[in-house]
Design an enzyme around this catalytic site. Structure first.
Site, PDB file in Angstrom:
ATOM      1  N   LYS A   1      40.091  14.910  30.050  1.00 19.53           N
ATOM      2  CA  LYS A   1      40.761  14.347  31.224  1.00 19.53           C
ATOM      3  C   LYS A   1      40.153  12.985  31.546  1.00 19.53           C
ATOM      4  O   LYS A   1      38.940  12.797  31.469  1.00 19.53           O
ATOM      5  CB  LYS A   1      40.589  15.269  32.430  1.00 19.53           C
ATOM      6  CG  LYS A   1      41.462  16.507  32.417  1.00 19.53           C
ATOM      7  CD  LYS A   1      41.245  17.304  33.688  1.00 19.53           C
ATOM      8  CE  LYS A   1      42.091  18.563  33.709  1.00 19.53           C
ATOM      9  NZ  LYS A   1      41.846  19.377  34.927  1.00 19.53           N
TER      10      LYS A   1
ATOM     11  N   GLU B   1      49.038  33.611  40.832  1.00 18.09           N
ATOM     12  CA  GLU B   1      49.376  33.981  42.198  1.00 18.09           C
ATOM     13  C   GLU B   1      49.722  35.463  42.333  1.00 18.09           C
ATOM     14  O   GLU B   1      49.411  36.088  43.353  1.00 18.09           O
ATOM     15  CB  GLU B   1      50.542  33.123  42.707  1.00 18.09           C
ATOM     16  CG  GLU B   1      50.178  31.669  42.947  1.00 18.09           C
ATOM     17  CD  GLU B   1      50.244  30.820  41.688  1.00 18.09           C
ATOM     18  OE1 GLU B   1      49.878  29.632  41.760  1.00 18.09           O
ATOM     19  OE2 GLU B   1      50.659  31.346  40.622  1.00 18.09           O
TER      20      GLU B   1
ATOM     21  N   ARG C   1      55.722  32.530  43.751  1.00 17.82           N
ATOM     22  CA  ARG C   1      55.477  33.118  42.439  1.00 17.82           C
ATOM     23  C   ARG C   1      54.907  34.532  42.536  1.00 17.82           C
ATOM     24  O   ARG C   1      54.927  35.268  41.557  1.00 17.82           O
ATOM     25  CB  ARG C   1      54.512  32.214  41.655  1.00 17.82           C
ATOM     26  CG  ARG C   1      55.089  30.837  41.352  1.00 17.82           C
ATOM     27  CD  ARG C   1      54.015  29.825  40.982  1.00 17.82           C
ATOM     28  NE  ARG C   1      53.363  30.135  39.733  1.00 17.82           N
ATOM     29  CZ  ARG C   1      53.686  29.610  38.551  1.00 17.82           C
ATOM     30  NH1 ARG C   1      54.696  28.756  38.467  1.00 17.82           N
ATOM     31  NH2 ARG C   1      53.028  29.922  37.478  1.00 17.82           N
TER      32      ARG C   1
END
Length: 641
Positions: free
Chosen positions: A286, A372, A400
């Site tokens: 990243k 979730e 979700r």
């Protein structure tokens, strides 16, 4: 901000992908440097997701160089790493409109480009969507490659494994690239690993592998399976791909995702030599190529506008603490007095304020990853055995886990607390992250308490109320961004469940607000007074249970009742209308006007602009009240005068 402008002579020649595919392999590292510089400059002007996109520059170039996109389908999981992809696929001239009103989306979007075959902004959808496209191509007799790029974080969600299991069992022709940007580029991705990846994906190895399968088949299916499995286990032991092999995928890697020669060789071998499902484990960094992003703990995941030279982000000085911070601090305050309070987040500790709680109570904090569904049922298990779980999940992400909210929490009447961040419009992230539906999908559940904070002080009261409430599930919602600047109490008060409050008294028009539109309602009341319309303003506090006494009072003593909420149709206003109709309170000619978010998915703009367009700001409330009384012509005449 600096006036830095990148020099991009090679990138300037890439006016379409045929030009990219004509560039010699040896020149592609130069193109990567220029593409990275272009992306950094663009995001410095607009803000957005930076670190993830910087990490996939080489991978983006390699995929578009090797595969025939858009005929071949390229699906980015989540989509927040797609800025380099957008620059290369005909959107460079608009890249500095990212996340702005009428500009480019910060995610992939089908309506934006044929190079975005599947829209995304939530995680873990790419493999399922890719498999659907594989099957669509098969059924239509179309020859095409389908590539799904998914991050290691997204791979923590159960949906990704459901898709892998389905794809592997069908032996479908699908390419999955695991973009692992949380792993250091170390020995596993050195020269030996690159050599093994090239070898394992090459024509010679694949031919030998298929010959071995045919040979062992003569010895019987059982022996065939045993020998083939032994070979794959041995290769998996070297490359680390045993899990994916067990799911039916041919595994390659890990490889260095910034090594263009290796990427190109592996992708070409996969394109030409492998017929079944294949997973390429690609390790990236990243923030690659931009020192401030490389050095940041969060790898500059999401940034405001910034100075390219220094990396300093331009953040406006807040006049009040954010709602997220108020929630985190208030939860810490309650947890000091109650050791049964625990906090749960699904990979969003800083976004939900759980990181504040984690600093004080690390042993009572749980980050379950992008999961979730698991987060909700995990919280239910904690509640079932006497703990007080606060499952802090964005409104749009809680969707979700909705089956778990119903089946595992609501039906069992378990006291799980749901702090719901990002309620209402969220600005630059647009429709995919807007908290539009949680009032509607929670207030319809029996036994659920649903609250909405009007300001940061009310949020503190609601945290305290949630901490002591133990009779069933409870949710309280609050928006992204800073509060309105009210004084915060040292500690929240315990609210009476289902009890609202009147904050301004009048006699003609009643404004019943749920959530942070209360401030605009107060401003609207002042303006309505100028038209001779005495106006009451009330803060409902609760979408469920409703304050029936308050609603009946407003209905009986006013000519117009306007409900105001930062949610979709089917929410608070619908519950109020149901109450009014059931109790005969509409029979006397009361004029009711519910103000809700539009029945449409709204693209990105500033939150203030979005509320203005939705008619949920001060002016919109005034217009609604005047129209209900037939006075809208008066307002038009006044404006023209």
């Amino acid at each position: 901000m600096s006036t830095y402008t990148p020099n991009t002579p090679l990138l300037d020649t890439v006016t379409d992908l045929s030009k990219l595919r004509a560039i010699e392999d040896r020149q592609l590292p130069v193109l990567a440097e220029e593409l990275r510089a272009e992306m950094i400059d663009a995001v410095s002007r607009t803000g957005g997701h930076l670190g993830a996109g910087l990490g996939v520059v080489e991978l983006t170039i390699a995929i578009h160089h090797v595969f025939n996109t858009p005929h071949d389908r390229l699906i980015w999981d989540v989509g927040h790493q797609c800025y380099p992809h957008k620059i290369l696929t005909g959107r460079r001239d608009r890249i500095r409109t990212l996340r702005q009103e009428n500009g480019l989306s910060g995610f992939t979007k089908r309506a934006e480009s044929e190079f975005d075959p599947f829209g995304a902004a939530h995680s873990s959808t790419s493999i399922s969507a890719g498999l659907g496209m594989v099957e669509a191509a098969r059924l239509q007799g179309v020859e095409r490659q389908v590539i799904s790029v998914i991050g290691d974080g997204s791979m923590s969600a159960g949906m990704a494994y459901e898709a892998l299991n389905n794809a592997g069992s069908r032996e479908a022709r699908q390419i999955v690239i695991l973009n692992d940007n949380d792993m250091s580029i170390d020995q596993p991705t050195g020269a030996m690993s690159a050599y093994l990846a090239r070898l394992a994906s090459g024509r010679a190895y694949m031919g030998f592998r298929e010959f071995g399968k045919k040979l062992t088949a003569y010895l019987g299916k059982r022996m065939d399976r045993a020998i083939t499995r032994a070979v794959e286990h041995a290769r998996g032991f070297v490359t680390g791909g045993t899990l994916f092999e067990e799911l039916g995928f041919y595994h390659i890697g890990p490889i260095d995702g910034h090594d263009l020669p290796t990427l190109l060789a592996v992708l070409r071998n996969v394109r030409d030599n492998i017929s079944g499902p294949v997973l390429i484990h690609c390790v990236t960094q990243k923030g690659k190529g931009y020192a401030p992003a490389e050095e940041a703990a969060d790898k500059y995941h999401g940034v405001a506008k910034f100075d390219v030279i220094t990396g300093a982000q331009a953040k406006p000085k807040p006049n009040a603490p954010t709602y997220t911070k108020v929630f985190g601090q208030s939860l810490v305050q309650e947890a000091r007095d109650d050791d049964r309070i625990v906090a749960i987040t699904a990979a969003m500790p800083s976004g939900t304020g759980v990181d504040i709680f984690q600093q004080v109570f690390p042993d009572r904090t749980y980050d379950v990853g992008i999961a979730e569904q698991h987060a909700v049922t995990f919280a239910a298990g904690l509640a079932a055995d006497g703990m007080k779980p606060f499952a802090a999940i964005y409104s749009t992400f809680l969707q979700r886990g909705y089956d778990q909210v119903i089946h595992d929490v609501a039906i069992q009447k378990l006291p799980v607390r749901f702090p719901i961040d990002r309620a209402g419009f969220v600005g630059a992230d647009g429709a995919t992250h807007a908290g539009s539906f949680d009032i509607a999908y929670l207030a319809c559940l029996p036994g659920f308490v649903v609250m909405a904070a009007a300001d940061e002080a009310e949020l503190r009261h609601m945290v305290r109320t949630a901490a002591v409430y133990d009779e069933g599930p409870l949710a309280f919602r609050y928006p992204r961004g800073e509060g309105v600047g009210v004084d915060l109490p040292e500690r929240g008060e315990i609210l009476e469940i289902g009890k609202g409050r009147i904050v301004r008294e009048g006699s003609k028009v009643a404004l019943l607000s749920l959530g942070t539109r209360l401030n605009d309602a107060m401003l609207a009341a002042e303006e309505l007074e100028g038209y001779g319309l005495s106006t009451t303003v009330a803060d409902a506090r609760f979408a469920k249970p409703l304050d029936g006494n308050l609603i009946a009072l407003l209905a009986r003593e006013h000519e117009v009742l306007i409900t105001i909420e930062e949610g979709s149709v089917g929410g608070f206003g619908s519950h109020v209308m149901q109450f009014l109709a059931t109790n005969g309170l509409l029979d006397g000619g009361l004029r009711v006007r519910p103000l809700v978010m539009p029945d449409a998915f709204v693209d990105q703009a500033s939150p203030a602009r979005m509320y203005e367009l939705a008619g949920l700001d001060k002016s919109g409330i005034v217009r609604t009240a005047l129209s209900a009384l037939g006075m809208d012509r008066i307002k038009t005449t006044t404006i023209r005068a």
